[in-house]
Write a protein that holds these residues in place. Structure first.
Motif, PDB file in Angstrom:
ATOM      1  N   LEU A  11       0.849  -1.298   0.105  1.00  0.00           N
ATOM      2  CA  LEU A  11       0.072  -0.009   0.087  1.00  0.00           C
ATOM      3  C   LEU A  11       0.937   1.248   0.217  1.00  0.00           C
ATOM      4  CD1 LEU A  11      -3.022   1.027  -0.067  1.00  0.00           C
ATOM      5  CD2 LEU A  11      -2.868   1.247   2.527  1.00  0.00           C
ATOM      6  N   VAL A  14       2.385   1.392  -3.565  1.00  0.00           N
ATOM      7  CA  VAL A  14       1.037   2.089  -4.495  1.00  0.00           C
ATOM      8  C   VAL A  14       0.899   3.564  -4.335  1.00  0.00           C
ATOM      9  CG1 VAL A  14      -1.106   1.767  -4.980  1.00  0.00           C
ATOM     10  CG2 VAL A  14       0.243  -0.205  -4.885  1.00  0.00           C
ATOM     11  N   ALA A  15       0.823   3.976  -3.002  1.00  0.00           N
ATOM     12  CA  ALA A  15       0.535   5.411  -2.581  1.00  0.00           C
ATOM     13  C   ALA A  15       1.704   6.295  -3.221  1.00  0.00           C
ATOM     14  CB  ALA A  15       0.455   5.584  -1.141  1.00  0.00           C
ATOM     15  N   TRP A  18       1.431   6.037  -7.186  1.00  0.00           N
ATOM     16  CA  TRP A  18       0.104   6.805  -7.597  1.00  0.00           C
ATOM     17  C   TRP A  18       0.222   8.463  -7.384  1.00  0.00           C
ATOM     18  CZ3 TRP A  18      -3.894   7.032 -10.407  1.00  0.00           C
ATOM     19  CH2 TRP A  18      -5.081   7.798 -10.153  1.00  0.00           C
ATOM     20  N   TRP A 134      -5.858  11.639  -4.789  1.00  0.00           N
ATOM     21  CA  TRP A 134      -4.885  10.763  -4.248  1.00  0.00           C
ATOM     22  C   TRP A 134      -5.180   9.804  -3.152  1.00  0.00           C
ATOM     23  CZ3 TRP A 134      -2.115  10.817   0.482  1.00  0.00           C
ATOM     24  CH2 TRP A 134      -0.856   9.976   0.539  1.00  0.00           C
ATOM     25  N   LEU A 138      -6.889   5.055  -2.627  1.00  0.00           N
ATOM     26  CA  LEU A 138      -5.817   4.428  -1.595  1.00  0.00           C
ATOM     27  C   LEU A 138      -6.845   3.913  -0.472  1.00  0.00           C
ATOM     28  CD1 LEU A 138      -2.603   6.584  -1.434  1.00  0.00           C
ATOM     29  CD2 LEU A 138      -2.951   4.233  -2.772  1.00  0.00           C
TER      30      LEU A 138
END
Length: 160
Positions: A11, A14-15, A18, A134, A138
């Motif tokens: 995560l 990915v954050a 992203w 954003w 998430l």
């Protein structure tokens, strides 16, 4: 020290990944002009329209000081109780005054839409939209993953 498990590490990755396209789109959409800049251009264009019709040989600043006095750009761009055609010398005919009024109305329409667009795309709004763009995906991914593992843990307990 608290160590992140594999899913939380995923995560975090990915954050960060992203954040790159969100930052790029935000940068590309960043407003280059503020509302005060639009109002200043609007006032100057109105002044020029009147000055060109007046036949005055004065410079822009001299004409502005004589006709509009100490009025701010906002007061010139959106006057209250002031007809722009009255700034034209008395020798002008009604058709000339109407032509000026039509020219100024065209200027006003152009800048009203530009100002509305500038205000709707203010920097604060853009940053808040970028933060939401954003964070919401998430949070949704985290909630979906948490829900999946919570349901799965419930089935494992019932099997034991």
């Amino acid at each position: 020290m608290y160590a992140l498990n594999g899913w939380l590490r995923l995560l975090v990755v990915v954050a960060i990944v992203w954040a790159i396209p969100v930052a790029f789109v935000t940068f590309e959409s960043w407003p280059t002009e503020t509302t005060s800049g639009v109002v200043s251009r609007w006032a100057n264009e109105r002044i020029e329209a009147v000055r060109n019709r007046s036949g005055s040989g004065e410079s822009h600043s001299e004409f502005r000081a004589r006709v509009f006095g100490a009025k701010s750009d906002e007061d010139i761009a959106q006057p209250t109780g002031f007809d722009i055609a009255t700034a034209v010398p008395v020798g002008q005919t009604d058709p000339q005054r109407e032509a000026l009024r039509a020219e100024v109305e065209a200027i006003d329409e152009k800048y009203k839409s530009l100002r509305a667009n500038t205000e709707s795309n203010s920097r604060t709004k853009l940053l808040s939209r970028a933060l939401l763009a954003w964070a919401l995906p998430l949070l949704a991914a985290f909630a979906l993953g948490f829900s999946f593992f919570w349901v799965r843990a419930g089935f494992r307990r019932s099997e034991s």
